[in-house]
Design a protein around this motif. Structure first.
Motif, mmCIF file in Angstrom:
data_model
loop_
_atom_site.group_PDB
_atom_site.id
_atom_site.type_symbol
_atom_site.label_atom_id
_atom_site.label_comp_id
_atom_site.label_asym_id
_atom_site.label_seq_id
_atom_site.Cartn_x
_atom_site.Cartn_y
_atom_site.Cartn_z
ATOM 1 N N GLN A 72 48.515 46.963 45.998
ATOM 2 C CA GLN A 72 47.627 47.892 45.388
ATOM 3 C C GLN A 72 48.307 48.287 44.132
ATOM 4 O OE1 GLN A 72 44.710 47.553 47.213
ATOM 5 N NE2 GLN A 72 44.461 49.534 46.580
ATOM 6 N N ARG A 73 49.619 48.620 44.048
ATOM 7 C CA ARG A 73 50.252 49.140 42.885
ATOM 8 C C ARG A 73 50.191 47.980 41.678
ATOM 9 N NH1 ARG A 73 51.245 54.316 42.001
ATOM 10 N NH2 ARG A 73 52.984 53.898 40.737
ATOM 11 N N VAL A 74 50.546 46.728 42.161
ATOM 12 C CA VAL A 74 50.811 45.492 41.296
ATOM 13 C C VAL A 74 49.424 45.140 40.747
ATOM 14 C CG1 VAL A 74 51.415 43.204 40.994
ATOM 15 C CG2 VAL A 74 52.886 44.741 42.210
ATOM 16 N N MET A 75 48.256 44.895 41.570
ATOM 17 C CA MET A 75 46.841 44.250 41.183
ATOM 18 C C MET A 75 46.144 45.090 40.605
ATOM 19 S SD MET A 75 47.527 41.194 42.125
ATOM 20 C CE MET A 75 45.999 40.356 42.240
ATOM 21 N N GLY A 76 46.275 46.463 41.174
ATOM 22 C CA GLY A 76 45.462 47.619 40.501
ATOM 23 C C GLY A 76 43.872 47.164 40.370
ATOM 24 N N ASN A 77 43.315 47.349 39.166
ATOM 25 C CA ASN A 77 41.719 47.002 39.176
ATOM 26 C C ASN A 77 41.764 45.897 38.007
ATOM 27 O OD1 ASN A 77 39.148 47.404 39.672
ATOM 28 N ND2 ASN A 77 38.734 48.912 38.167
ATOM 29 N N THR A 78 42.335 44.886 38.304
ATOM 30 C CA THR A 78 42.431 43.679 37.342
ATOM 31 C C THR A 78 41.088 43.109 37.301
ATOM 32 O OG1 THR A 78 44.558 43.161 38.202
ATOM 33 C CG2 THR A 78 43.726 41.469 36.887
ATOM 34 N N LYS A 79 40.760 42.673 35.962
ATOM 35 C CA LYS A 79 39.193 42.089 35.676
ATOM 36 C C LYS A 79 39.307 40.726 35.587
ATOM 37 C CE LYS A 79 37.598 46.511 35.457
ATOM 38 N NZ LYS A 79 36.769 46.931 36.334
ATOM 39 N N THR A 80 40.426 39.815 35.211
ATOM 40 C CA THR A 80 40.267 38.561 35.030
ATOM 41 C C THR A 80 41.023 37.839 35.760
ATOM 42 O OG1 THR A 80 42.277 38.487 33.514
ATOM 43 C CG2 THR A 80 40.127 39.072 32.456
ATOM 44 N N VAL A 81 40.619 36.551 36.198
ATOM 45 C CA VAL A 81 41.333 35.543 37.031
ATOM 46 C C VAL A 81 42.854 35.168 36.718
ATOM 47 C CG1 VAL A 81 41.210 33.175 37.978
ATOM 48 C CG2 VAL A 81 39.248 34.461 37.709
ATOM 49 N N LYS A 82 42.948 35.069 35.339
ATOM 50 C CA LYS A 82 44.510 34.861 34.807
ATOM 51 C C LYS A 82 45.441 35.791 35.225
ATOM 52 C CE LYS A 82 43.901 31.125 31.527
ATOM 53 N NZ LYS A 82 44.908 30.192 32.407
ATOM 54 N N LEU A 83 44.772 37.106 34.829
ATOM 55 C CA LEU A 83 45.948 38.366 34.879
ATOM 56 C C LEU A 83 46.097 38.402 36.427
ATOM 57 C CD1 LEU A 83 47.229 40.483 33.447
ATOM 58 C CD2 LEU A 83 45.191 41.865 33.569
ATOM 59 N N ALA A 84 44.796 38.397 37.309
ATOM 60 C CA ALA A 84 45.267 38.339 38.697
ATOM 61 C C ALA A 84 46.095 37.508 39.169
ATOM 62 C CB ALA A 84 43.945 38.207 39.409
ATOM 63 N N GLN A 85 45.893 36.351 38.578
ATOM 64 C CA GLN A 85 47.043 35.302 39.474
ATOM 65 C C GLN A 85 48.488 35.603 38.828
ATOM 66 O OE1 GLN A 85 45.348 31.661 37.629
ATOM 67 N NE2 GLN A 85 44.006 31.301 39.334
ATOM 68 N N LEU A 86 48.347 36.010 37.636
ATOM 69 C CA LEU A 86 49.980 36.447 37.041
ATOM 70 C C LEU A 86 50.413 37.451 37.952
ATOM 71 C CD1 LEU A 86 52.007 36.363 34.591
ATOM 72 C CD2 LEU A 86 50.483 37.743 33.758
#
Length: 589
Positions: free
Chosen positions: A81-95
């Protein structure tokens, strides 16, 4: 070559064939092969069973317990929850997912780490709408790559080190010694997945997406004072666009906020009213920063972490029918708490305790699993069924779990204790501090993996004991005489192919005695070959069957075999070139 050597070859080739071409479990095949060698007298019982006392195998078992502590205390979910947050893009989520998983898998066995992250990622994916198929293969690959960086990062490293300890002519590995090759490999893999991951991965949901329950509940949650969501907007907290779940209103003291917007800031003690399907309500119950609105859940006899969510359909003979849940004393009567009520799809605009129960109401209950046995055939309910993976998560001891992990790494890296001793100390600390129960610790160990490892070690001992390993090494000498780089490349190629066909641990164990004989015949130091085996045995990216974490994400990600080949084969080739090029520069022949 004598009859005993021929029996060993036939048994091992048969095991390989069964593992590749049949659906029988790998542990059963390997154990059956070992049993044949024992019963036939080809291998002494002491040699055959020596693998089950291997220090690496015992360390793997202890690390399962430590990883379970991180999972049961909610530490993994909290980190997600802390790391992923409310990520919007696939690349950022993978990172964001690859970074912490690589780091964690360097210090914990990969399998329990991935097992803990899969449900957390699935819940996060539901909130953001980013397909799990874009995330779960990077999750598995990141765990594999991170595991190559330390001695304890993967079971393969531990098993190989156990073999090195038993072999008098070699030395054991230091905790961070694999990092010299593991870090370059992990960095290269990380960059490759970041650049090509979105392009090469399919856009599919989970294979379970089609099985949704249309039944809706209304449930109330409270924002914890000074909790994770206190001060965040609805959007930042990940409470907007939840699949099958709608935040209908916020009650803040005497004020009611209807039609809640994405930028509404949450404040501690806010009462949030949700309407939605049970799957999303289960996810909501596990969200750090929220707690059930009813204080009744804290009055039950059993600890929350021992309970689960249960659905029960009220029968006409239930003594609470026609009375409110509070008036009927539901908690005292059943030692269970009603969290939400579903009634023919209509929203019940009342606090849970004030709802008057009717025949056919479906209750979402929090209770000890004994509730199911006690009332499944009772007349009070037409139907009682448990909801899988619904145990409430308590986060108050997640800090203890993280402290135990850090202490384990410090004790092992400084040499104060061995890796096995450090893992036992960490696991014992988790049990003594009540992070989980002893029964949960036992259940967290994947005994089938340990059986497969112990049996594979026995077959590896048979190769060496019978002289087959020496004979096979002699056959390879024709290609590698005077050419150590060729010998190293052959070691990588053979180990990698076996890993993709069977499993990483079995491949490493079977190759070890052959390559050891080869190195001794060439008069070369074995350490370059050992490090090559470590990387090659972990480099299972082209198929889902070679590494357990790949198999684990196959179903939840909705993947096909071809998806692994498409993204994994280029990664395999790249890591092979890096390994064969760098290893001789770090560990000389």
């Amino acid at each position: 070559m004598g009859i005993e050597s021929l029996i060993v070859i036939v048994v091992i080739v048969s095991c390989l064939g069964l593992m590749v071409f049949t659906s029988y479990s790998i542990d059963m095949i390997l154990l059956a092969g070992l049993a044949v060698l024992m019963v036939s007298g080809t291998l002494p019982v002491s040699e055959a069973l020596s693998g089950f006392s291997n220090e690496g195998l015992l360390t793997v078992g202890a690390l399962y317990v430590v990883a379970a502590g991180l999972r049961e205390t909610g530490a993994v979910h909290y980190i997600t929850q802390r790391v992923m947050g409310n990520t919007k893009t696939v690349k950022l989520a993978q990172l964001k997912i690859m970074s912490p998983v690589m780091l964690m898998s360097a210090f914990l066995n990969n399998t329990p780490i991935v097992a803990a992250f899969i449900p957390a990622i699935e819940r996060w994916s539901k909130k953001t709408g980013i397909p799990v198929s874009k995330i779960l293969i990077p999750l598995s690959y990141a765990a594999i790559l991170g595991g190559t960086c330390t001695l304890i990062g993967t079971s393969t490293n531990l098993i190989l080190n156990g073999l090195l300890i038993e072999e008098a002519s070699t030395r054991s590995l230091g905790l961070f010694e694999p990092a010299w090759i593991g870090i370059p490999v992990a960095i290269a893999g990380f960059i490759y997945l970041f650049i090509f991951g979105d392009l090469l991965l399919p856009d599919r949901g989970s294979s379970m997406d089609t099985f949704k329950d249309p039944k809706e509940y209304t449930i109330e949650m409270i924002v914890e004072d000074k909790g994770l969501m206190d001060g965040q907007t609805v959007d930042e907290a990940g409470l907007r666009n939840l699949p099958g779940l709608f935040l209908t209103e916020i009650q803040r003291g005497e004020r009611i906020i209807p039609a809640v917007g994405p930028y509404e800031k949450l404040i501690g003690s806010d009462r949030l009213i949700f309407t939605g399907i049970v799957d999303s309500i289960v996810d909501l119950q596990k969200s750090p920063g929220l707690m059930p609105a009813t204080d009744q859940v804290f009055k039950l006899d059993s600890p929350r972490k021992e309970r689960k969510l249960i659905e029960a359909v009220v029968s006409r003979s239930n003594p609470v029918v026609g009375r409110t849940i509070k008036e009927g004393g539901f908690r005292e009567r059943y030692n269970a708490v009603v969290l939400a009520v579903s009634r023919s799809g209509e929203r019940i605009d009342q606090k849970v305790g004030e709802i008057t129960l009717k025949n056919g109401d479906v209750l979402l209950i929090e209770a000890h699993p004994n509730f199911i046995k006690q009332y499944r055939n009772a007349g009070d309910f037409y139907l009682v069924s448990a909801i899988e993976d619904s145990a409430p998560v308590t986060y108050e001891k997640s800090g203890l779990a993280i402290i135990s992990l850090i202490a384990m790494v410090v004790l092992a890296s400084t040499g104060i204790l061995s890796m096995l001793e450090s893992a036992f100390v960490a696991g014992g600390f988790l049990l003594l501090t009540g992070c989980f129960r002893y029964s949960q610790a036992v259940e967290s160990i994947d005994w089938r993996v340990l059986i497969a490892i112990g049996s594979a070690l026995g077959l590896g001992a048979a190769l060496q004991y019978s002289g087959v390993a020496e004979s096979m090494a002699s056959g390879l000498l024709g290609f590698a005489t005077g050419k150590p780089f060729i010998a190293l490349a052959l070691t990588y190629l053979i180990t990698w192919l076996l890993t993709e066909l069977i499993t990483n641990n079995a491949a490493a164990v079977l190759v070890f005695p052959i390559v050891l004989s080869l190195a001794q015949s060439l008069g070369l130091d074995f350490m370059p070959f050992a490090m090559t085996i470590i990387v090659a045995a972990s480099a299972s990216f082209s198929t889902p069957v070679g590494y357990q974490t790949n198999l684990m994400v196959l179903g939840p990600g909705g993947y096909k075999y071809s998806d692994f080949l498409k993204i994994g084969l280029p990664l395999n080739l790249m890591i092979g070139v890096i390994t064969v090029s760098l290893v001789p520069l770090i560990w000389s022949f």
